[in-house]
Design an enzyme around this catalytic site. Structure first.
Site, mmCIF file in Angstrom:
data_model
loop_
_atom_site.group_PDB
_atom_site.id
_atom_site.type_symbol
_atom_site.label_atom_id
_atom_site.label_comp_id
_atom_site.label_asym_id
_atom_site.label_seq_id
_atom_site.Cartn_x
_atom_site.Cartn_y
_atom_site.Cartn_z
ATOM 1 N N HIS A 302 0.713 -1.349 -0.180
ATOM 2 C CA HIS A 302 0.061 0.158 -0.028
ATOM 3 C C HIS A 302 0.976 1.614 0.232
ATOM 4 O O HIS A 302 1.056 1.937 -1.174
ATOM 5 C CB HIS A 302 -1.238 -0.039 1.844
ATOM 6 C CG HIS A 302 -1.820 1.090 1.688
ATOM 7 N ND1 HIS A 302 -2.347 1.741 0.684
ATOM 8 C CD2 HIS A 302 -3.238 0.771 2.527
ATOM 9 C CE1 HIS A 302 -3.292 2.522 0.708
ATOM 10 N NE2 HIS A 302 -3.409 2.336 1.964
ATOM 11 N N HIS A 341 -1.878 0.366 -12.117
ATOM 12 C CA HIS A 341 -2.690 0.927 -10.724
ATOM 13 C C HIS A 341 -3.706 -0.292 -10.885
ATOM 14 O O HIS A 341 -4.277 -0.506 -11.441
ATOM 15 C CB HIS A 341 -3.557 1.705 -10.811
ATOM 16 C CG HIS A 341 -3.866 2.779 -9.411
ATOM 17 N ND1 HIS A 341 -4.986 2.328 -9.203
ATOM 18 C CD2 HIS A 341 -3.505 3.331 -8.715
ATOM 19 C CE1 HIS A 341 -5.059 3.131 -7.912
ATOM 20 N NE2 HIS A 341 -3.968 3.175 -7.548
ATOM 21 N N ASP A 397 3.284 7.400 -7.141
ATOM 22 C CA ASP A 397 4.693 6.958 -6.711
ATOM 23 C C ASP A 397 6.005 6.590 -7.247
ATOM 24 O O ASP A 397 6.551 6.259 -6.507
ATOM 25 C CB ASP A 397 4.355 5.677 -6.058
ATOM 26 C CG ASP A 397 3.431 5.430 -4.889
ATOM 27 O OD1 ASP A 397 3.394 6.078 -4.223
ATOM 28 O OD2 ASP A 397 2.577 4.586 -4.656
HETATM 29 N N1 CMC Z 1 4.926 -4.823 -13.485
HETATM 30 C C1 CMC Z 1 4.760 -5.533 -14.914
HETATM 31 N N2 CMC Z 1 3.178 -5.776 -14.576
HETATM 32 C C2 CMC Z 1 2.908 -5.674 -14.816
HETATM 33 C C3 CMC Z 1 2.459 -4.196 -13.237
HETATM 34 C C4 CMC Z 1 3.857 -3.444 -13.033
HETATM 35 N N3 CMC Z 1 4.141 -2.884 -12.231
HETATM 36 N N4 CMC Z 1 1.257 -4.220 -12.964
HETATM 37 C C5 CMC Z 1 0.132 -5.236 -13.895
HETATM 38 N N5 CMC Z 1 1.534 -6.018 -13.930
HETATM 39 C C6 CMC Z 1 0.742 -6.830 -15.358
HETATM 40 C C7 CMC Z 1 0.353 -8.709 -13.919
HETATM 41 O O1 CMC Z 1 1.437 -9.495 -14.552
HETATM 42 C C8 CMC Z 1 -1.072 -8.840 -14.906
HETATM 43 O O2 CMC Z 1 0.081 -9.373 -16.170
HETATM 44 P P1 CMC Z 1 -0.780 -10.182 -16.754
HETATM 45 O O3 CMC Z 1 -1.969 -10.271 -17.535
HETATM 46 O O4 CMC Z 1 0.431 -11.420 -17.949
HETATM 47 O O5 CMC Z 1 -1.008 -11.863 -15.902
HETATM 48 C C9 CMC Z 1 -1.244 -7.360 -15.945
HETATM 49 O O6 CMC Z 1 -0.630 -6.487 -15.978
HETATM 50 C C10 CMC Z 1 -2.781 -7.107 -14.968
HETATM 51 O O7 CMC Z 1 -2.073 -6.063 -13.939
HETATM 52 P P2 CMC Z 1 -3.461 -7.046 -12.347
HETATM 53 O O8 CMC Z 1 -2.319 -7.986 -11.599
HETATM 54 O O9 CMC Z 1 -4.526 -7.323 -12.760
HETATM 55 O O10 CMC Z 1 -2.496 -5.537 -11.617
HETATM 56 P P3 CMC Z 1 -3.988 -4.762 -10.248
HETATM 57 O O11 CMC Z 1 -4.980 -4.353 -10.254
HETATM 58 O O12 CMC Z 1 -3.693 -6.598 -9.307
HETATM 59 O O13 CMC Z 1 -2.774 -5.184 -9.616
HETATM 60 C C11 CMC Z 1 -0.589 -2.712 -8.670
HETATM 61 C C12 CMC Z 1 -1.992 -3.373 -9.451
HETATM 62 C C13 CMC Z 1 -0.808 -1.577 -7.759
HETATM 63 C C14 CMC Z 1 -0.859 -3.727 -7.766
HETATM 64 C C15 CMC Z 1 -0.008 -3.898 -10.043
HETATM 65 O O14 CMC Z 1 -0.187 -3.013 -11.065
HETATM 66 C C16 CMC Z 1 1.635 -3.505 -9.340
HETATM 67 O O15 CMC Z 1 1.949 -3.982 -8.471
HETATM 68 N N6 CMC Z 1 2.154 -1.567 -9.567
HETATM 69 C C17 CMC Z 1 3.819 -2.059 -8.888
HETATM 70 C C18 CMC Z 1 2.954 -1.631 -6.892
HETATM 71 C C19 CMC Z 1 3.062 -0.005 -7.477
HETATM 72 O O16 CMC Z 1 3.649 0.909 -7.640
HETATM 73 N N7 CMC Z 1 1.986 -0.243 -6.754
HETATM 74 C C20 CMC Z 1 1.380 1.394 -5.958
HETATM 75 C C21 CMC Z 1 0.076 1.818 -6.662
HETATM 76 S S1 CMC Z 1 -0.067 3.640 -6.860
HETATM 77 C C22 CMC Z 1 -1.123 3.943 -5.126
HETATM 78 C C23 CMC Z 1 -2.362 4.024 -4.400
HETATM 79 O O17 CMC Z 1 -2.671 4.371 -5.494
HETATM 80 O O18 CMC Z 1 -2.174 5.075 -3.248
#
Ligand code: CMC
Length: 488
Positions: A302, A341, A397
């Site tokens: 988070h 995101h 971020d």
């Molecule tokens: N790097 C590489 N691949 C990614 C990333 C990333 N940062 N984020 C998503 N993917 C890929 C993921 O592997 C999946 O690929 P596939 O379809 O081949 O399996 C696809 O994109 C869809 O992703 P998702 O799993 O549906 O994404 P999610 O909604 O579960 O995750 C997230 C969102 C923020 C946890 C993720 O994008 C992530 O881990 N980002 C890096 C950490 C980060 O920057 N976090 C801060 C978020 S902003 C904080 C706030 O709003 O307060």
């Protein structure tokens, strides 16, 4: 009185609607089905149900009429857990609004305290309202002596978030007259009592955070400025002032921090805000609830992403290493931190604003050496089909950590810089929750997959089995201590 009765009727209808089958029957028996509904056929018995759709949601309780059916949604991937009028995000369009105002306009034209007022009370304040609100916050800008003593008890290298979580929890002991566990559940029905806690928390946070920072540096604590400074300016004053009581932080840095506070103030039902609503539903005092939300934000999934961005950039090291790092990302060995995101499938609207802010900060304090690498990484990602197809764009971020680093904040302090503004979001949701006629205690259901009922087994009847699962780590120091012969 008429308005109140109308409101009461509306609320009663909203609350009763999911339970009253006549809503369903009436709709089902009409010749023409309403378009705002969902027809569900249970293939187990062939029965058909019509479930109303309100604001593109169905009420999960409606499902219970279908042989006790429940919806299963770990991580709340597709569950609206509350009705809220505070913040709206449109992931597809990359939009973020507070009370309807686009974040970009607020960042350009407003300031953190005015935005706080907007989030808390629903409208932009007039001059008198803003003056009163600012004055109430200013009067609470200080740290209770008991909390100062608590901060002193921590080791100099304690993590700032550990200190913050503890200090906020300890504050729950200081105001027994406003603690529902001590004086009764309806103490927060009085809005003035609520406001007192809100103003105190917003006022205390920067003073407490500055104290935590100075404790770690071994510098004496400094109270708020005698000058009328902005919220962010006063925070920087309490962090940085040495001997000069007229010290004034650099205006560009103060404004950049103020904008960052605006961007981080709320983001609807994120993990820590949901925690706040969850805690509030138990009726616990607002200091304990804020401490718990702070703990939720401390988690690396988070509030720790901007720190993770810095670690990632350090690991990549130089622009030549970007292609090989990206290959590892695509093989899913690592994630590109600061990208993607849960809500936004477009550029996070906060990312562009913080990027521009960071540039202004660099002009004052010098460029953070990792910036060029970050810019090159962003460019590379935005032209790579892997990221384009998955709609992965920079989030807030990606650049905030670089800006904080250039401003000289240690990485362990980044989540504190997130908590200070987010407390306003939490308190806005707390306020809204307390007024919500549907504010039941949060108590989800489960899918039970454990053992069916079985009789107790006495010790002599139990089978011996492996203890691997209950073993815990034992330090070398502990081994040394306990290998000592036991005295006779
Ligand atoms: N790097 C590489 N691949 C990614 C990333 C990333 N940062 N984020 C998503 N993917 C890929 C993921 O592997 C999946 O690929 P596939 O379809 O081949 O399996 C696809 O994109 C869809 O992703 P998702 O799993 O549906 O994404 P999610 O909604 O579960 O995750 C997230 C969102 C923020 C946890 C993720 O994008 C992530 O881990 N980002 C890096 C950490 C980060 O920057 N976090 C801060 C978020 S902003 C904080 C706030 O709003 O307060």
């Amino acid at each position: 009185a008429f308005e109140r009765i109308t409101m009461l009727c509306k609320y009663t209808l909203r609350v009763l609607r999911p339970f009253v089958p006549c809503f369903m029957t009436r709709a089902a028996s009409s010749t023409k089905l309403t378009s705002d509904s969902l027809t569900v056929v249970d293939n187990r018995d062939g029965k058909s149900y019509e479930i109303p759709i309100v604001q593109n949601t169905i009420h999960a309780r409606q499902l219970s009429q279908i042989q006790g059916l429940r919806s299963y949604d770990p991580g709340y991937m597709n569950t609206a857990s509350a009705t809220s009028a505070i913040t709206n995000t449109d992931g597809e369009k990359g939009l973020l609004t507070y009370r309807g105002y686009p974040i970009k306009e607020l960042a350009e034209k407003s300031n953190f305290l005015e935005v706080s007022y907007l989030l808390l009370y629903g409208e932009l304040p007039d001059e008198t309202q803003l003056e009163y609100f600012t004055e109430r916050i200013r009067k609470h800008t200080g740290v209770h002596e008991d909390i100062t003593k608590l901060i002193d008890c921590f080791r100099h290298d304690a993590h700032p978030m550990g200190m913050l979580v503890s200090a906020l929890g300890a504050m729950s002991n200081l105001y027994p007259e406003a603690n529902p566990s001590l004086v009764g559940q309806d103490v927060y029905a009085d809005k003035q009592v609520r406001n007192q806690q809100i103003h105190r928390l917003i006022g205390t946070l920067p003073a407490l955070s500055a104290q935590i920072s100075r404790r770690r540096q071994g510098r004496p604590y400094v109270g708020p400025s005698h000058q009328k400074l902005s919220y962010a300016e006063n925070f920087l004053y309490m962090l940085d002032r040495n001997s000069n009581p007229d010290y004034r932080p650099h205006p560009v840095l103060a404004r950049a921090l103020d904008i960052s506070f605006i961007l981080h103030a709320d983001h609807e039902m994120n993990c820590s805000t949901s925690a706040m609503r969850h805690l509030a539903s138990s009726g616990v005092d607002v200091y304990s609830a804020t401490s718990a939300s702070t703990a939720a934000l401390y988690g690396p999934r988070h509030g720790g992403a901007n720190e993770a961005v810095i670690h990632m950039l350090e690991e990549i090291g130089s622009i030549e290493n970007i292609p090989s790092f990206m290959e590892r990302v695509k093989r899913k060995e690592v994630r590109l931190m600061g990208f993607g995101h849960r809500v936004y499938r477009h550029y996070d609207p906060r990312a562009k604003i913080i990027h521009d802010c960071a540039k202004e900060v660099f002009d004052v304090v010098g460029k953070e050496p990792l910036v060029e690498l970050a810019v090159a990484l962003e460019k590379h990602a935005l032209s790579d089909p892997y990221f384009v197809e998955r709609k992965l764009y920079p989030n807030v971020d990606f650049y905030s950590g670089l800006m904080y680093r250039a401003m000289g904040f240690p990485m362990s302090f980044y989540p504190v810089l997130f908590v200070i503004p987010r407390v306003v979001g939490w308190l806005s949701h707390w306020n809204e929750y307390l007024d919500d006629p549907e504010n039941n205690i949060v108590r989800p259901r489960q899918r039970y997959v454990g053992s069916p009922p079985r009789p107790f087994v006495s010790m002599d009847q139990r089978k011996t089995s492996s203890s691997a699962e209950i073993r815990s780590v034992e330090s070398s120091e502990s081994k040394r201590r306990y290998v000592a012969p036991v005295p006779p």
